[in-house]
Design a protein around this motif. Structure first.
Motif, short mmCIF file in Angstrom:
data_model
loop_
_atom_site.label_atom_id
_atom_site.label_comp_id
_atom_site.label_asym_id
_atom_site.label_seq_id
_atom_site.Cartn_x
_atom_site.Cartn_y
_atom_site.Cartn_z
N ALA A 194 0.84 -1.20 0.00
CA ALA A 194 0.00 0.00 0.00
C ALA A 194 0.87 1.25 0.00
O ALA A 194 0.45 2.30 -0.49
CB ALA A 194 -0.92 0.00 1.22
N SER A 195 2.07 1.13 0.55
CA SER A 195 2.96 2.28 0.63
C SER A 195 4.37 1.82 0.97
O SER A 195 4.59 0.69 1.41
CB SER A 195 2.48 3.27 1.72
N VAL A 196 5.32 2.72 0.75
CA VAL A 196 6.69 2.57 1.25
C VAL A 196 6.92 3.73 2.20
O VAL A 196 6.93 4.89 1.79
CB VAL A 196 7.73 2.58 0.12
N GLU A 197 7.06 3.42 3.48
CA GLU A 197 7.18 4.47 4.49
C GLU A 197 8.61 5.03 4.52
O GLU A 197 9.57 4.37 4.09
CB GLU A 197 6.83 3.92 5.87
N THR A 198 8.74 6.23 5.05
CA THR A 198 10.05 6.89 5.06
C THR A 198 11.05 6.20 5.97
O THR A 198 12.25 6.19 5.69
CB THR A 198 9.91 8.36 5.49
N ASN A 199 10.57 5.62 7.07
CA ASN A 199 11.49 4.95 7.99
C ASN A 199 10.73 3.91 8.80
O ASN A 199 9.49 3.81 8.72
CB ASN A 199 12.18 5.96 8.92
N ALA A 200 11.46 3.12 9.58
CA ALA A 200 10.86 2.03 10.35
C ALA A 200 9.91 2.54 11.42
O ALA A 200 8.90 1.89 11.74
CB ALA A 200 11.96 1.17 10.97
N PHE A 201 10.21 3.71 11.98
CA PHE A 201 9.32 4.28 12.99
C PHE A 201 7.96 4.62 12.38
O PHE A 201 6.91 4.34 12.96
CB PHE A 201 9.95 5.53 13.59
N ALA A 202 7.97 5.23 11.19
CA ALA A 202 6.71 5.59 10.51
C ALA A 202 5.91 4.34 10.18
O ALA A 202 4.67 4.34 10.28
CB ALA A 202 7.01 6.38 9.25
N LEU A 203 6.58 3.27 9.79
CA LEU A 203 5.90 2.01 9.50
C LEU A 203 5.23 1.45 10.76
O LEU A 203 4.06 1.05 10.73
CB LEU A 203 6.90 1.00 8.93
N SER A 204 5.98 1.43 11.86
CA SER A 204 5.42 0.92 13.12
C SER A 204 4.22 1.74 13.57
O SER A 204 3.23 1.21 14.07
CB SER A 204 6.50 0.91 14.20
N GLU A 205 4.32 3.06 13.39
CA GLU A 205 3.20 3.95 13.74
C GLU A 205 1.97 3.64 12.89
O GLU A 205 0.85 3.62 13.40
CB GLU A 205 3.62 5.41 13.54
N ALA A 206 2.18 3.43 11.60
CA ALA A 206 1.06 3.15 10.70
C ALA A 206 0.35 1.86 11.08
O ALA A 206 -0.89 1.77 11.04
CB ALA A 206 1.56 3.08 9.25
N ILE A 207 1.13 0.85 11.49
CA ILE A 207 0.53 -0.42 11.90
C ILE A 207 -0.22 -0.25 13.21
O ILE A 207 -1.36 -0.72 13.37
CB ILE A 207 1.62 -1.51 12.04
N SER A 208 0.38 0.45 14.17
CA SER A 208 -0.26 0.62 15.49
C SER A 208 -1.55 1.43 15.39
O SER A 208 -2.47 1.25 16.18
CB SER A 208 0.71 1.30 16.46
N ARG A 209 -1.65 2.32 14.40
CA ARG A 209 -2.85 3.14 14.20
C ARG A 209 -3.88 2.44 13.33
O ARG A 209 -4.96 2.99 13.06
CB ARG A 209 -2.47 4.49 13.59
#
Length: 295
Positions: A68-83
């Motif tokens: 669905a996307s390529v996030e800028t960094n691992a933190f942004a990816l983790s945030e997207a999953i948690s939300r």
């Protein structure tokens, strides 16, 4: 790392990289950019070293079809999953543990035979380098220290399983080839950007069409089967093949995008991958339009 979207969409829990290439996960996956995330770069390398260069990229492009996307960094990816914005994404266990402790709907599992990746260690280069700093680094790198130091306290594992048994069954003690990682770091990061990050709409479209054809593959004519095989090959072939890798120009390629040589290669790879995906899409649409079973 997985979120509540999995149960909401009745998705099976993925157990390996290949699962993430299955059509069920379309637009439920995200990944962070290996150009900006060293941990993601090591994950990409673990795929390339486990499956080989060509098969590794083939799997990455199939996974890319579901992104669905390529996030800028691992933190942004983790945030997207948690939300709950994304269903699943590859993260390191320390990130997963942090979010698991905060949100009950977050889960995490290791890939089978995951590599145990050490943290980096270095000494700042200056006029006041301490001999004790060098001794400390040598101690950390010593095999005896590596075997005896308790470095696994952050691992996420079932409490009913003994710690040593969990380590033995879950991880591959064979280390990744760090010389290879360092040598082709720039190549892998630029190639991922140009052939996956910058091609997501085309990757999504191509693999959606290919998966829909695959469901009725037994009803294809011989010509349609040949075109289908070619379309899959086009959508999953890296612009840089294993023979190209012998060219020393790819060794230690600069990480800087504005480097003239790098800029030229990035443009070539982007154009070539875009053309391959456009051909795959055109072939797939022709197959679907010419076969009533697919309409």
């Amino acid at each position: 790392m997985e979120s509540a979207l999995f149960s909401k969409n009745n998705l099976p829990i993925p157990t390996n990289w290949s699962d993430l290439a299955q059509p069920d996960y379309f637009h439920h996956i995200s990944i962070s950019s290996p150009y900006r995330s060293n941990t993601t770069h090591l994950m990409i390398e673990s795929i390339l070293q486990e499956y080989g260069w060509e098969n590794g990229w083939r799997l990455l492009y199939q996974m890319g079809g579901n992104l669905a996307s390529v996030e800028t960094n691992a933190f942004a990816l983790s945030e997207a999953i948690s939300r709950g914005l994304i269903g699943v994404g590859p993260v390191i266990d320390s990130y997963a543990r942090h979010y698991k402790e905060q949100f009950s709907y977050i889960d995490f599992s290791y890939q089978p035979k995951s590599p145990l990746l050490p943290n980096y260690v270095a000494i700042v280069k200056n006029n006041y380098q301490s001999r004790f700093a060098e001794d400390f680094v040598n101690l950390l790198l010593a095999q005896e220290c590596d075997n005896q130091t308790a470095t696994y306290e952050h691992l996420i594992h079932p409490k009913q399983i003994k710690h040593d048994d969990f380590i033995e069954k879950t991880f591959n003690r064979k280390s990744l080839d760090y010389h290879v990682i360092q040598q082709r770091s720039g190549l892998v990061k630029h190639l991922f950007e140009q052939t996956i990050s910058n091609q997501l709409p085309k990757l999504n479209q191509a693999w959606q069409l290919l998966h829909s054809i695959e469901k009725a593959s037994l009803k294809l004519t011989e010509k349609q089967q040949q075109d289908f095989t070619l379309a899959k090959q086009l959508a999953s072939t890296s612009p840089v093949n294993i023979d190209d890798m012998q060219d020393k120009v790819y060794h230690e390629l600069s990480l800087f995008r504005d480097n003239p040589q790098v800029h030229n290669y990035r443009q070539q790879w982007r154009i070539k991958m875009a053309m391959q995906l456009e051909q795959a899409i055109a072939l797939s649409q022709t197959i679907i339009n010419g076969n009533p079973a697919l309409q």
